[in-house]
Design an enzyme around this catalytic site. Structure first.
Site, PDB file in Angstrom:
ATOM      1  N   SER A  50     -75.494  35.319 119.146  1.00 46.55           N
ATOM      2  CA  SER A  50     -75.823  36.148 117.969  1.00 46.55           C
ATOM      3  C   SER A  50     -76.134  37.581 118.398  1.00 46.55           C
ATOM      4  O   SER A  50     -76.306  37.855 119.597  1.00 46.55           O
ATOM      5  CB  SER A  50     -77.032  35.552 117.251  1.00 46.55           C
ATOM      6  OG  SER A  50     -78.189  35.722 118.060  1.00 46.55           O
ATOM      7  N   ASP A  83     -71.623  35.031 116.831  1.00 44.08           N
ATOM      8  CA  ASP A  83     -72.193  34.407 115.627  1.00 44.08           C
ATOM      9  C   ASP A  83     -72.744  35.512 114.713  1.00 44.08           C
ATOM     10  O   ASP A  83     -73.516  36.367 115.165  1.00 44.08           O
ATOM     11  CB  ASP A  83     -73.320  33.465 116.087  1.00 44.08           C
ATOM     12  CG  ASP A  83     -73.848  32.584 114.973  1.00 44.08           C
ATOM     13  OD1 ASP A  83     -73.097  32.294 114.030  1.00 44.08           O
ATOM     14  OD2 ASP A  83     -75.028  32.171 115.073  1.00 44.08           O
ATOM     15  N   HIS A 181     -80.273  28.250 107.052  1.00 41.58           N
ATOM     16  CA  HIS A 181     -80.673  28.534 108.436  1.00 41.58           C
ATOM     17  C   HIS A 181     -82.146  28.201 108.691  1.00 41.58           C
ATOM     18  O   HIS A 181     -82.969  28.285 107.795  1.00 41.58           O
ATOM     19  CB  HIS A 181     -80.439  30.018 108.751  1.00 41.58           C
ATOM     20  CG  HIS A 181     -78.985  30.364 108.893  1.00 41.58           C
ATOM     21  ND1 HIS A 181     -78.296  31.101 107.965  1.00 41.58           N
ATOM     22  CD2 HIS A 181     -78.081  30.054 109.862  1.00 41.58           C
ATOM     23  CE1 HIS A 181     -77.034  31.237 108.353  1.00 41.58           C
ATOM     24  NE2 HIS A 181     -76.874  30.610 109.495  1.00 41.58           N
ATOM     25  N   GLY A 182     -82.443  27.882 109.949  1.00 39.81           N
ATOM     26  CA  GLY A 182     -83.839  27.732 110.374  1.00 39.81           C
ATOM     27  C   GLY A 182     -84.355  26.296 110.293  1.00 39.81           C
ATOM     28  O   GLY A 182     -83.607  25.353 110.024  1.00 39.81           O
ATOM     29  N   GLY A 225     -76.081  26.688 109.429  1.00 37.77           N
ATOM     30  CA  GLY A 225     -77.356  26.112 109.016  1.00 37.77           C
ATOM     31  C   GLY A 225     -77.366  24.599 109.028  1.00 37.77           C
ATOM     32  O   GLY A 225     -77.887  23.962 108.117  1.00 37.77           O
ATOM     33  N   SER A 227     -78.587  22.327 111.366  1.00 39.57           N
ATOM     34  CA  SER A 227     -79.538  21.535 112.161  1.00 39.57           C
ATOM     35  C   SER A 227     -80.148  20.457 111.275  1.00 39.57           C
ATOM     36  O   SER A 227     -80.307  20.652 110.062  1.00 39.57           O
ATOM     37  CB  SER A 227     -80.638  22.438 112.729  1.00 39.57           C
ATOM     38  OG  SER A 227     -80.189  23.041 113.920  1.00 39.57           O
ATOM     39  N   ILE A 268     -75.216  24.701 115.139  1.00 39.07           N
ATOM     40  CA  ILE A 268     -76.527  24.103 115.427  1.00 39.07           C
ATOM     41  C   ILE A 268     -77.287  25.002 116.403  1.00 39.07           C
ATOM     42  O   ILE A 268     -76.827  25.248 117.520  1.00 39.07           O
ATOM     43  CB  ILE A 268     -76.342  22.693 116.041  1.00 39.07           C
ATOM     44  CG1 ILE A 268     -75.638  21.775 115.027  1.00 39.07           C
ATOM     45  CG2 ILE A 268     -77.689  22.106 116.476  1.00 39.07           C
ATOM     46  CD1 ILE A 268     -75.142  20.465 115.579  1.00 39.07           C
TER      47      ILE A 268
HETATM   48  P1  13P Z   1     -79.519  26.131 112.178  1.00 43.50           P
HETATM   49  O1  13P Z   1     -80.664  27.097 111.990  1.00 43.50           O
HETATM   50  O2  13P Z   1     -79.526  25.083 111.115  1.00 43.50           O
HETATM   51  O3  13P Z   1     -79.510  25.545 113.538  1.00 43.50           O
HETATM   52  O4  13P Z   1     -78.156  26.958 111.977  1.00 43.50           O
HETATM   53  C1  13P Z   1     -77.619  27.708 113.038  1.00 43.50           C
HETATM   54  C2  13P Z   1     -76.507  28.597 112.582  1.00 43.50           C
HETATM   55  O5  13P Z   1     -75.970  28.505 111.497  1.00 43.50           O
HETATM   56  C3  13P Z   1     -76.064  29.628 113.536  1.00 43.50           C
HETATM   57  O6  13P Z   1     -75.118  30.479 112.967  1.00 43.50           O
HETATM   58  O1  G3H Z   2     -77.825  31.797 112.315  1.00 44.99           O
HETATM   59  C1  G3H Z   2     -78.569  32.269 113.160  1.00 44.99           C
HETATM   60  C2  G3H Z   2     -78.696  31.628 114.483  1.00 44.99           C
HETATM   61  O2  G3H Z   2     -79.626  30.567 114.462  1.00 44.99           O
HETATM   62  C3  G3H Z   2     -79.049  32.657 115.512  1.00 44.99           C
HETATM   63  O3  G3H Z   2     -80.376  33.031 115.390  1.00 44.99           O
HETATM   64  O4  G3H Z   2     -80.203  35.468 115.165  1.00 44.99           O
HETATM   65  O5  G3H Z   2     -82.358  34.390 115.871  1.00 44.99           O
HETATM   66  O6  G3H Z   2     -80.387  34.471 117.427  1.00 44.99           O
HETATM   67  P1  G3H Z   2     -80.853  34.437 116.005  1.00 44.99           P
HETATM   68 ZN    ZN Z   3     -75.351  30.809 110.885  1.00 41.96          ZN
END
Ligand code: 13P
Ligand code: G3H
Ligand code: ZN
Length: 322
Positions: A50, A83, A181-182, A225, A227, A268
């Site tokens: 990211s 990402d 996300h999260g 998103g 997870s 994930i």
């Molecule tokens: P999670 O926060 O559900 O792991 O999603 C990660 C994601 O979408 C990264 O782009």
């Molecule tokens: O979708 C976001 C990913 O979980 C990456 O998170 O931007 O904190 O690295 P980050």
């Molecule tokens: Zn994402």
């Protein structure tokens, strides 16, 4: 084999009814945990970086860590993916700097503007042999420094996808069907509770996914998103001094179902963060005298490997597909 694009991977995943895991990487232990599991399970993999990861670890360090994994795991195909690329310049920097895939995330922009930005990235990427993921619809949750409240999220509108894909030329499309996300994907009032008091989230909108797939036959769909926020690790965090009340994720069986349909890439990150943090918290609690980082990063890396192995075998269905 050298780094690859996701073109072949997605084609096989679509036809085979499974999905490729896209795991976020930020340091050496995370890269090693993921790729050791993929090597042992003979699974193709996408390692994604990211904007926040590049700011934390530095572009070059991350590329070199992934290149080291490619050398250590010659038998599995590995994609290096940006990402949530926020703009053309970031995508260009990754395309010029060794990535084989980028995401341009202009999903918060109006439809026409999203098309315009995505098209510009696609033209540059394709000229350089790199593939592009784009996004339509808005997920709730936190990514980088942007927090999207559930009320401001919106499902992808299936009637827009054909025009978007044909005008931009993107290679895959991330859609919003209720993932987020999260580690706090839903507020307690969006959920019900099971007999153990654990939150049960609202189901994913498979009707939207099906409608999108009907309009884009054979086209790879991406879920962000995704997870599942394993409750064993939430408990481990909370038992050892953490405070993550009501953390909740996407049920694994729904992701498994999505992987059998048109979803070819499942993102994930939070589950690996939770795995690492729970393991390190437990270690510190049990060994307050220890201070060698190798002693707590070693079990953290080993548990990341097992979390990833579980995803490959039981959720994504991509074990043995390398
Ligand atoms: P999670 O926060 O559900 O792991 O999603 C990660 C994601 O979408 C990264 O782009
Ligand atoms: O979708 C976001 C990913 O979980 C990456 O998170 O931007 O904190 O690295 P980050
Ligand atoms: Zn994402």
């Amino acid at each position: 084999m050298p780094l690859v694009t996701s073109t072949e991977m997605f084609k096989k995943a679509y036809e085979g009814g499974y999905a490729i895991g896209a795991f976020n990487v930020n340091n050496m232990e995370i890269v090693q945990g993921i790729t050791e599991a993929c090597k042992e399970e003979k699974a193709p993999v996408i390692l994604q970086v990211s904007k926040g990861a590049r700011a934390y670890a530095n572009h070059t360090y991350l590329v070199k860590l992934v290149e080291a994994a490619v050398i250590e795991c010659p038998e599995i195909p590995i994609v290096l993916h940006l990402d949530h690329g926020p703009d053309f310049e970031t995508c260009k920097s990754c395309i010029d700097g060794g990535f084989t895939s980028v995401m341009i995330d202009a999903s918060s922009k109006p439809f026409e503007e999203n098309i315009e930005i995505t098209k510009k990235v696609v033209e540059y990427a394709h000229d350089h042999g790199v593939v592009v993921e784009a996004e339509l619809g808005t997920l709730a949750g936190v990514e980088d420094d942007v927090k999207v409240e559930a009320a401001d999220s919106s499902y992808t509108r299936p009637e827009e996808v054909e025009e978007f894909v044909s005008k931009t030329g993107c290679d895959s499309l991330a859609i919003a069907i209720g993932t987020s996300h999260g580690a706090y994907k839903f507020t307690p009032d969006q959920c019900t509770r099971n007999e153990k008091g654990i939150l049960v989230p609202p189901p994913l909108r498979f009707d939207v996914l099906e409608e999108v797939s009907k309009r884009l036959p054979g086209f790879p769909i991406v879920l962000h998103g995704s997870s599942s926020v394993p409750q064993d690790y939430v408990k481990m965090v909370n038992t050892h001094g953490g405070k993550m009340p009501d953390a909740v994720g996407i049920p694994e069986e729904q992701l498994r179902k999505a992987a059998t349909l048109s979803v070819c890439k499942i993102n994930i990150d939070s589950d690996l963060r939770l795995t690492m943090t729970g393991t390190i918290r437990e270690f510190f609690d049990e060994h307050p005298d220890k201070f060698d980082p190798r002693e707590y990063l070693k079990p953290a890396r080993a548990n990341i490997k097992e979390t990833v192995r579980h995803k490959l075998v039981n959720v994504l269905g991509c074990a043995g597909k390398a």
